[in-house]
Write a protein that holds these residues in place. Structure first.
Motif, PDB file in Angstrom:
ATOM      1  N   GLU A 187     132.120 167.787   4.457  1.00  0.00           N
ATOM      2  CA  GLU A 187     131.847 166.343   4.559  1.00  0.00           C
ATOM      3  C   GLU A 187     130.406 166.057   4.151  1.00  0.00           C
ATOM      4  OE1 GLU A 187     134.336 164.541   5.123  1.00  0.00           O
ATOM      5  OE2 GLU A 187     135.729 165.957   6.035  1.00  0.00           O
ATOM      6  N   THR A 188     130.174 164.807   3.810  1.00  0.00           N
ATOM      7  CA  THR A 188     128.822 164.419   3.396  1.00  0.00           C
ATOM      8  C   THR A 188     128.406 163.123   4.071  1.00  0.00           C
ATOM      9  OG1 THR A 188     127.384 164.190   1.482  1.00  0.00           O
ATOM     10  CG2 THR A 188     129.517 163.119   1.327  1.00  0.00           C
ATOM     11  N   VAL A 189     127.118 162.968   4.175  1.00  0.00           N
ATOM     12  CA  VAL A 189     126.508 161.760   4.743  1.00  0.00           C
ATOM     13  C   VAL A 189     125.459 161.302   3.738  1.00  0.00           C
ATOM     14  CG1 VAL A 189     125.145 160.839   6.665  1.00  0.00           C
ATOM     15  CG2 VAL A 189     126.814 162.642   7.097  1.00  0.00           C
TER      16      VAL A 189
ATOM     17  N   ARG B 208     130.462 155.247  11.753  1.00  0.00           N
ATOM     18  CA  ARG B 208     130.231 155.500  10.330  1.00  0.00           C
ATOM     19  C   ARG B 208     128.819 155.215   9.854  1.00  0.00           C
ATOM     20  NH1 ARG B 208     134.793 154.163   6.161  1.00  0.00           N
ATOM     21  NH2 ARG B 208     133.424 155.612   5.090  1.00  0.00           N
ATOM     22  N   THR B 209     128.046 154.491  10.638  1.00  0.00           N
ATOM     23  CA  THR B 209     126.717 154.099  10.149  1.00  0.00           C
ATOM     24  C   THR B 209     125.634 154.285  11.209  1.00  0.00           C
ATOM     25  OG1 THR B 209     127.110 151.827  10.839  1.00  0.00           O
ATOM     26  CG2 THR B 209     127.641 152.350   8.554  1.00  0.00           C
TER      27      THR B 209
ATOM     28  N   ARG C 259     122.141 155.175   7.334  1.00  0.00           N
ATOM     29  CA  ARG C 259     122.979 156.353   7.055  1.00  0.00           C
ATOM     30  C   ARG C 259     124.440 155.960   7.064  1.00  0.00           C
ATOM     31  NH1 ARG C 259     121.076 160.337  11.539  1.00  0.00           N
ATOM     32  NH2 ARG C 259     119.732 158.648  12.195  1.00  0.00           N
ATOM     33  N   MET C 260     125.210 156.575   6.199  1.00  0.00           N
ATOM     34  CA  MET C 260     126.633 156.260   6.125  1.00  0.00           C
ATOM     35  C   MET C 260     127.442 157.551   6.052  1.00  0.00           C
ATOM     36  SD  MET C 260     128.492 153.274   4.732  1.00  0.00           S
ATOM     37  CE  MET C 260     130.256 153.116   4.846  1.00  0.00           C
ATOM     38  N   ASN C 261     128.428 157.618   6.906  1.00  0.00           N
ATOM     39  CA  ASN C 261     129.361 158.740   6.962  1.00  0.00           C
ATOM     40  C   ASN C 261     130.515 158.459   6.008  1.00  0.00           C
ATOM     41  OD1 ASN C 261     129.931 161.155   8.335  1.00  0.00           O
ATOM     42  ND2 ASN C 261     129.656 160.163  10.324  1.00  0.00           N
ATOM     43  N   PHE C 262     130.782 159.356   5.067  1.00  0.00           N
ATOM     44  CA  PHE C 262     131.908 159.123   4.142  1.00  0.00           C
ATOM     45  C   PHE C 262     133.125 159.960   4.525  1.00  0.00           C
ATOM     46  CE2 PHE C 262     128.380 157.588   1.647  1.00  0.00           C
ATOM     47  CZ  PHE C 262     128.931 156.441   1.107  1.00  0.00           C
TER      48      PHE C 262
ATOM     49  N   PRO D 281     128.512 158.617  18.622  1.00  0.00           N
ATOM     50  CA  PRO D 281     129.557 158.047  17.767  1.00  0.00           C
ATOM     51  C   PRO D 281     129.583 158.645  16.364  1.00  0.00           C
ATOM     52  CG  PRO D 281     128.363 156.314  18.906  1.00  0.00           C
ATOM     53  CD  PRO D 281     127.614 157.578  19.169  1.00  0.00           C
ATOM     54  N   PHE D 282     128.407 158.932  15.804  1.00  0.00           N
ATOM     55  CA  PHE D 282     128.334 159.466  14.438  1.00  0.00           C
ATOM     56  C   PHE D 282     129.003 160.845  14.367  1.00  0.00           C
ATOM     57  CE2 PHE D 282     125.756 160.187  10.449  1.00  0.00           C
ATOM     58  CZ  PHE D 282     126.106 159.000   9.831  1.00  0.00           C
TER      59      PHE D 282
ATOM     60  N   PHE E 117     132.946 160.686  14.368  1.00  0.00           N
ATOM     61  CA  PHE E 117     133.601 160.402  13.086  1.00  0.00           C
ATOM     62  C   PHE E 117     133.884 161.695  12.318  1.00  0.00           C
ATOM     63  CE2 PHE E 117     133.695 158.801   8.630  1.00  0.00           C
ATOM     64  CZ  PHE E 117     134.785 157.964   8.772  1.00  0.00           C
TER      65      PHE E 117
ATOM     66  N   LYS F  94     137.526 162.829  11.003  1.00  0.00           N
ATOM     67  CA  LYS F  94     137.786 163.149   9.587  1.00  0.00           C
ATOM     68  C   LYS F  94     138.458 164.505   9.437  1.00  0.00           C
ATOM     69  CE  LYS F  94     133.652 162.429   7.828  1.00  0.00           C
ATOM     70  NZ  LYS F  94     132.563 162.391   6.842  1.00  0.00           N
ATOM     71  N   ARG F  95     137.956 165.501  10.165  1.00  0.00           N
ATOM     72  CA  ARG F  95     138.518 166.854  10.023  1.00  0.00           C
ATOM     73  C   ARG F  95     139.941 166.913  10.569  1.00  0.00           C
ATOM     74  NH1 ARG F  95     136.600 169.708   6.140  1.00  0.00           N
ATOM     75  NH2 ARG F  95     138.177 171.130   6.938  1.00  0.00           N
TER      76      ARG F  95
ATOM     77  N   LYS G 230     142.769 165.622   8.410  1.00  0.00           N
ATOM     78  CA  LYS G 230     143.191 166.466   7.286  1.00  0.00           C
ATOM     79  C   LYS G 230     144.286 167.454   7.690  1.00  0.00           C
ATOM     80  CE  LYS G 230     138.979 165.971   4.672  1.00  0.00           C
ATOM     81  NZ  LYS G 230     137.724 166.532   4.212  1.00  0.00           N
TER      82      LYS G 230
END
Lengths: 290, 167
Positions: A29-31, A256-257, A287-290, B36-37, B40, B44-45, B48
């Motif tokens: 994953e990327t941020v 997400r942010t 910052r944003m979580n994709f 919270p970050f 997420f 996401k994991r 999948k």
């Protein structure tokens, strides 16, 4: 020194605003992190009324190679301007464009997870690659090396970061050393950083179900030592020294942010000779979580 | 803990009249998740993992609630690794599973699905009686309970409640 305070710290990911953290980047994953930083230095002991303004937009992209190993890329866009009093009046010198790229790896070698809390230790290694222009000129000739967008040198950093996070608060501590190398006959002084950050959840006071957004009050401190610069083999007595900053800030964190703001205010500056002192460094970051 | 083919075959035939067999929902306790970050990344994991439709994290309890895609079964074995890939530690897992009860070659009760089965560990005598009755009548059941790996790395399901499946 002022320029390096802005550009050479490792403000990479997650919780603290002015330095790194040991919190994970999920595998694969990327941020994306975009920062706007403003540095002002107007306190000039030399009497030349030097006035330095640096705007920086570092773009930071962490990627989780494994759950323990994360790779970070940092590319700053810079605008530097120095105004100086001369016998013929005030002159402005400076440059805008892309600075030096930094690649960093961080490995979480120890962690202890519990319900709603974690503690982690992660060493990191960074290499700064000279991608920014380092021989820019203006009407007065070649710009002084600190006003160039890049240093021209390959620099190496090694550090260790510790993070303790609970649902209510977080504490981070980081120590790092940066070895600078010579380029164009000029060598910036090596640097050592010691950083602490405390983040306290101020909203919501009571946790609700799901994943609510958190507002953290933040207080950080940065102790920075820089060795003297060396120009053509001669040590510059008017460079380097020790600075201590306090940085109050605020963070709004959702799934997400992250939106955050901090201002680093100098508490003490013991700089060598007539090195230019800092007024403040502000950081606005998204910052944003994709 | 594999089902004998003799047991599996009739179960597979019965599935033709059984709307949905498999793990329809699941929860996993995630240790170390405190912002919270970070939540997420866990979402996401887990998303999948095969068969997963949605993931809802609850920060207060530290649990991720997982729902299966329609007519699919959550690949529960991959969920702990998904949590680890997010950088956290998986702990207790609960599932809601629909299937047919049967017995394996050792005479132990299993919950059978279309192409696999789960060994059951039943501590409650009242529940055991209920399950024996359901097995004899060959009617599908929905079991809710904890799932874990034993020292031999076999997956064991400890049902706590039993329900009739929705038609």
């Amino acid at each position: 020194m002022a320029t390096f305070l802005l550009l050479n710290d490792q403000e990479i990911s997650a919780a603290p605003i002015t330095f790194n953290t040991a919190l994970p980047v999920a595998k694969g994953e990327t941020v994306v992190r975009i920062q706007t930083k403003l540095l002002r230095s107007t306190d000039d002991p030399s009497g030349a009324e030097r006035d330095l303004t640096v705007w920086a937009l570092p773009l930071v992209g962490p990627y989780g190679i494994t759950e323990k190993l994360a790779l970070f890329g940092i590319l700053p866009i810079l605008d530097k301007e120095m105004e100086t009093d001369t016998v013929s009046g005030k002159i402005k010198r400076g440059e805008s464009g892309i600075g030096d790229f930094t690649a960093m790896v961080r490995y979480t070698f120890w962690k202890k997870d519990a319900p709603g809390k974690t503690m982690r230790l992660a060493p990191f290694l960074a290499i700064k690659i000279p991608t920014g222009e380092d021989d820019a000129t203006d009407g007065d000739g070649k710009l002084p090396q600190p006003l160039q967008l890049g240093t021209g040198s390959w620099d190496y950093s090694l550090g260790l970061v510790m993070t303790r996070q609970t649902l209510a608060r977080q504490f981070d501590a980081s120590i790092s050393y940066t070895l600078k190398t010579e380029a164009n006959g000029f060598e910036f002084g090596d640097e050592a950083h010691f950083d602490l950050s405390y983040q306290h959840r101020i909203w919501p006071r009571e946790l609700t179900s799901g994943v609510p957004g958190f507002v953290y009050g933040v207080l950080e401190t940065n102790l920075i030592w820089q060795d003297n610069n060396t120009d053509q083999g001669i040590e510059d007595a008017d460079s380097g020294g020790v600075s201590w900053f306090l940085a109050p800030g605020i963070q709004y964190v959702t799934r997400r942010t992250v939106l955050e703001l901090a201002v680093q205010i100098p508490v003490a500056q013991n700089l060598n000779g007539t090195a230019l002192e800092n007024d403040f460094i502000s950081t606005l970051s998204f910052r944003m979580n994709f | 803990m594999k089902l004998k083919y003799m047991v599996l075959l009739p179960i597979m035939l019965l599935f033709s009249t059984f709307a949905h067999a498999g793990i329809s929902s699941m929860s996993v306790t995630v240790e170390g998740m405190a912002c919270p970050f970070c939540a997420f990344g866990v979402e996401k994991r887990i998303k999948k993992v095969k068969g997963v439709s949605s993931v809802d994290v609850d920060m207060r309890t530290g649990k991720a609630m997982i729902t299966a895609e329609p007519d699919a079964s959550i690949q529960y074995r991959d969920v702990p690794q998904a949590v680890r890939d997010a950088g956290f530690t998986p702990r207790e897992m609960h599932i809601s599973a629909s299937g047919l009860l049967g017995k394996d070659e050792n005479g132990s009760m299993v919950l059978g699905f279309e192409n696999f089965s789960l060994s059951l560990k039943i501590d409650n005598n009242e529940l055991k009686t209920q399950l024996e009755t359901a097995m004899k009548s060959a009617r599908p059941v929905v079991l809710n309970g904890r799932i874990f790996q034993n020292k031999a790395k076999d997956w064991i399901f400890t049902p706590e409640t039993v329900e009739e499946p929705e038609s």
